[in-house]
Each structure stands twice: as structure tokens, then as C-alpha cells.
Write a protein that holds these residues in place. Structure first.
Motif, mmCIF file in Angstrom:
data_model
loop_
_atom_site.group_PDB
_atom_site.id
_atom_site.type_symbol
_atom_site.label_atom_id
_atom_site.label_comp_id
_atom_site.label_asym_id
_atom_site.label_seq_id
_atom_site.Cartn_x
_atom_site.Cartn_y
_atom_site.Cartn_z
ATOM 1 N N LEU A 1 10.111 -1.722 8.440
ATOM 2 C CA LEU A 1 10.953 -0.568 8.717
ATOM 3 C C LEU A 1 10.664 0.503 7.669
ATOM 4 O O LEU A 1 10.701 0.222 6.466
ATOM 5 C CB LEU A 1 12.427 -0.965 8.682
ATOM 6 N N VAL A 2 10.367 1.712 8.131
ATOM 7 C CA VAL A 2 10.035 2.816 7.233
ATOM 8 C C VAL A 2 11.122 3.885 7.350
ATOM 9 O O VAL A 2 11.320 4.467 8.421
ATOM 10 C CB VAL A 2 8.657 3.423 7.574
ATOM 11 N N GLU B 1 4.530 11.552 0.776
ATOM 12 C CA GLU B 1 5.546 12.588 0.712
ATOM 13 C C GLU B 1 6.605 12.377 1.797
ATOM 14 O O GLU B 1 6.280 12.219 2.975
ATOM 15 C CB GLU B 1 4.907 13.964 0.897
ATOM 16 N N GLY B 2 7.862 12.331 1.397
ATOM 17 C CA GLY B 2 8.967 12.218 2.336
ATOM 18 C C GLY B 2 9.367 10.800 2.682
ATOM 19 O O GLY B 2 10.414 10.601 3.299
ATOM 20 N N MET B 3 8.563 9.799 2.308
ATOM 21 C CA MET B 3 8.954 8.418 2.582
ATOM 22 C C MET B 3 10.041 8.004 1.590
ATOM 23 O O MET B 3 9.905 8.215 0.382
ATOM 24 C CB MET B 3 7.766 7.477 2.466
ATOM 25 N N VAL B 4 11.126 7.409 2.087
ATOM 26 C CA VAL B 4 12.248 7.022 1.234
ATOM 27 C C VAL B 4 12.116 5.578 0.769
ATOM 28 O O VAL B 4 12.186 5.278 -0.415
ATOM 29 C CB VAL B 4 13.582 7.228 1.983
ATOM 30 N N GLU B 5 11.932 4.657 1.715
ATOM 31 C CA GLU B 5 11.767 3.255 1.362
ATOM 32 C C GLU B 5 11.232 2.486 2.562
ATOM 33 O O GLU B 5 11.244 2.988 3.699
ATOM 34 C CB GLU B 5 13.087 2.622 0.910
ATOM 35 N N THR B 6 10.759 1.264 2.298
ATOM 36 C CA THR B 6 10.338 0.369 3.372
ATOM 37 C C THR B 6 11.125 -0.930 3.269
ATOM 38 O O THR B 6 11.504 -1.348 2.166
ATOM 39 C CB THR B 6 8.834 0.054 3.303
ATOM 40 N N LEU C 1 0.829 -1.207 0.000
ATOM 41 C CA LEU C 1 0.000 0.000 0.000
ATOM 42 C C LEU C 1 0.863 1.257 0.000
ATOM 43 O O LEU C 1 0.561 2.237 -0.697
ATOM 44 C CB LEU C 1 -0.933 0.002 1.209
ATOM 45 N N LEU C 2 1.943 1.242 0.763
ATOM 46 C CA LEU C 2 2.834 2.401 0.808
ATOM 47 C C LEU C 2 3.563 2.582 -0.529
ATOM 48 O O LEU C 2 3.813 3.710 -0.959
ATOM 49 C CB LEU C 2 3.832 2.261 1.952
ATOM 50 N N ALA C 3 3.911 1.470 -1.174
ATOM 51 C CA ALA C 3 4.554 1.567 -2.482
ATOM 52 C C ALA C 3 3.611 2.169 -3.514
ATOM 53 O O ALA C 3 4.035 2.893 -4.426
ATOM 54 C CB ALA C 3 5.025 0.185 -2.935
#
Length: 247
Positions: A62-63, A49-54, A42-44
Motif C-alpha cells: 500500500l502506497v 517526491e510526494g510519497m508519504v509511506e508504504t 527501494l522506495l524507502a
């Protein structure tokens, strides 16, 4: 299936000043692992905004984020509001069928595993090949998938003396996991068989055959079939068999 907000089933833990963990449980469990990977998907899709990777693990996600563009609080509120279906009973969408030559030079530890478990070699093979495995995570090596859950009767600790070189394609077990070494590497798991398939190719997209959440079945084959498959793989003529599970 019913849907529940993530914040009703997870807790958020700080990991330094640019990351936090979304923890769904304290054990290795297929339902917990399904929640981890569904949250990552879902995050992918939404790319906050501002999320780099999981980075998914067995039981947590880990976010990583950019503190100049967002905050842990903002991302945690967004993640906490996501709704996930109860995936405890959901079967894998793809189930790969992996041919394996067991024992002998292909599986040099099969006899030791049989002796340690009090089973016959044929019983070890039947148990190992009779299970449907879930790919919990990939790691350690590119393309190395941690496959659970190994039948309890085959639960053994890692070898006391790891090997310096394990051949690619080696099918191994340790504790409640099975795995396939994608490249030659050191390794401390018990080697019970070998598959001629390839599980990591950096020029392909994606570079790995498996994906977390997939299912795996091992199919015993004889020496002639193993050699035939190996030749077909080398010539690029082999397609890995798979079953399509429910959508």
C-alpha cells in the motif's frame, strides 16, 4: 538472477484518493512476499517526491501519497519502471534461533493439537521445530510476526474460543502460520510452547527484534535452560543467536 520491471509482474489498484496498492499476486507465497518487501525497500531508499509511506502485506504494497505534491499516475509510472531481481530462490539474510519450551504450562494446547492432527506430542514438536520460517509481515501487535510456512500436517483453524489473556512469549500456531505473542493480549491461536525472549522494546532502535524477510528456527529447550535464558534476558545478558544467510 534476472531483473524484470515491476509493471510486468504487478497491478495497481486505487485505494481512496490518497493511496493505491501494488498487488504482486493473489496468494501467500514467499517469492511474492519477497517482491513486496524489496519494492518497499527501494522506495524507502529513493523517497519519491510526494510519497508519504508504504505499508507491506503478504502479497501487496500500500502506497500513501500527498495529492498536493504528486499523483497516483506519476508514482505508479515511477514504481512500474523499477527493476527487481527474481528473488524466488533467495534465502533469508538473517535466520534467528528462538529457544522454546514446549508443552505443559508453557504450551497448554500441545496435547489438543496432537489429538487434532493425529500426531504424538513429540511429533508435533519435531515438525514445528524442524521448519525454517519466513517472516511475511508484522502486525496485529507491535512485534508480532506472521511466520510461514507451518508444516501442512499442523494446519489447524484458530481456536473456537479465544483466550482473553495470552502470556508474552507464547509460541502459537493457526492455519499455515506460527507466531510469538510479544506482549500479553487476547489471542485465538493454539499455544504449544513459550520462549523467554523479548520481541518488542519501544526504547530500542529498532523496537522489534524481527524484520520482514528474516528467517526463524525454533530450538526446543528444557525447563532448566528456559529458566536460565529467562534470567539472562531479564538481566540484559542474553544475545539472540542467529545465522547469517547469503548476501
Amino acid at each position: 538472477m534476472t531483473a524484470k520491471r515491476i509493471d510486468a509482474r504487478a497491478r495497481f489498484l486505487p485505494v481512496g484518493d490518497t493511496a493505491f496498492a501494488v498487488e504482486f499476486g493473489d496468494r501467500i507465497d514467499p517469492a511474492i512476499n519477497a517482491l513486496v518487501h524489496r519494492t518497499a525497500a527501494l522506495l524507502a531508499e529513493t523517497r519519491p517526491e510526494g510519497m508519504v509511506e508504504t505499508v507491506p502485506s503478504f502479497r501487496s504494497l500500500l502506497v500513501h501519497y500527498d495529492p498536493l505534491r504528486t499523483s497516483a499516475k506519476a508514482l505508479q509510472e515511477l514504481i512500474g519502471a523499477l527493476e527487481l531481481e527474481d528473488e524466488a530462490s533467495r534465502a533469508p539474510a538473517r535466520i534467528w534461533r528462538i529457544p522454546v519450551l514446549y508443552g505443559g504450562g508453557a504450551g497448554p494446547d500441545l496435547a489438543e493439537v496432537a489429538a487434532a492432527t493425529g500426531l504424538g506430542e513429540a511429533e508435533v514438536i519435531a515438525l514445528h521445530a524442524g521448519a525454517l520460517y519466513r517472516i511475511y509481515v508484522q502486525g496485529f501487535l507491535p512485534g508480532f510476526a506472521y511466520l510461514g510456512d507451518l508444516p501442512e500436517a499442523l494446519d489447524l483453524p484458530r481456536r473456537t474460543s479465544p483466550r482473553v489473556r495470552v502470556p508474552p512469549g507464547s509460541v502459537a500456531i493457526a492455519q499455515r502460520m506460527s507466531g510469538i505473542y510479544p506482549v500479553e493480549s487476547p489471542g485465538g491461536w493454539h499455544l504449544i510452547g513459550h520462549t523467554p525472549l523479548r520481541f518488542f522494546d519501544p526504547v530500542q532502535s529498532p523496537p522489534t527484534l524481527f524484520a520482514p524477510g528474516d528467517g526463524v528456527r525454533f530450538v526446543p529447550v528444557g525447563e532448566d535452560a528456559h529458566a536460565t535464558i529467562a534470567e539472562a534476558v531479564a538481566q540484559g545478558r542474553y544475545s539472540v543467536a542467529r545465522e547469517e544467510g547469503p548476501a
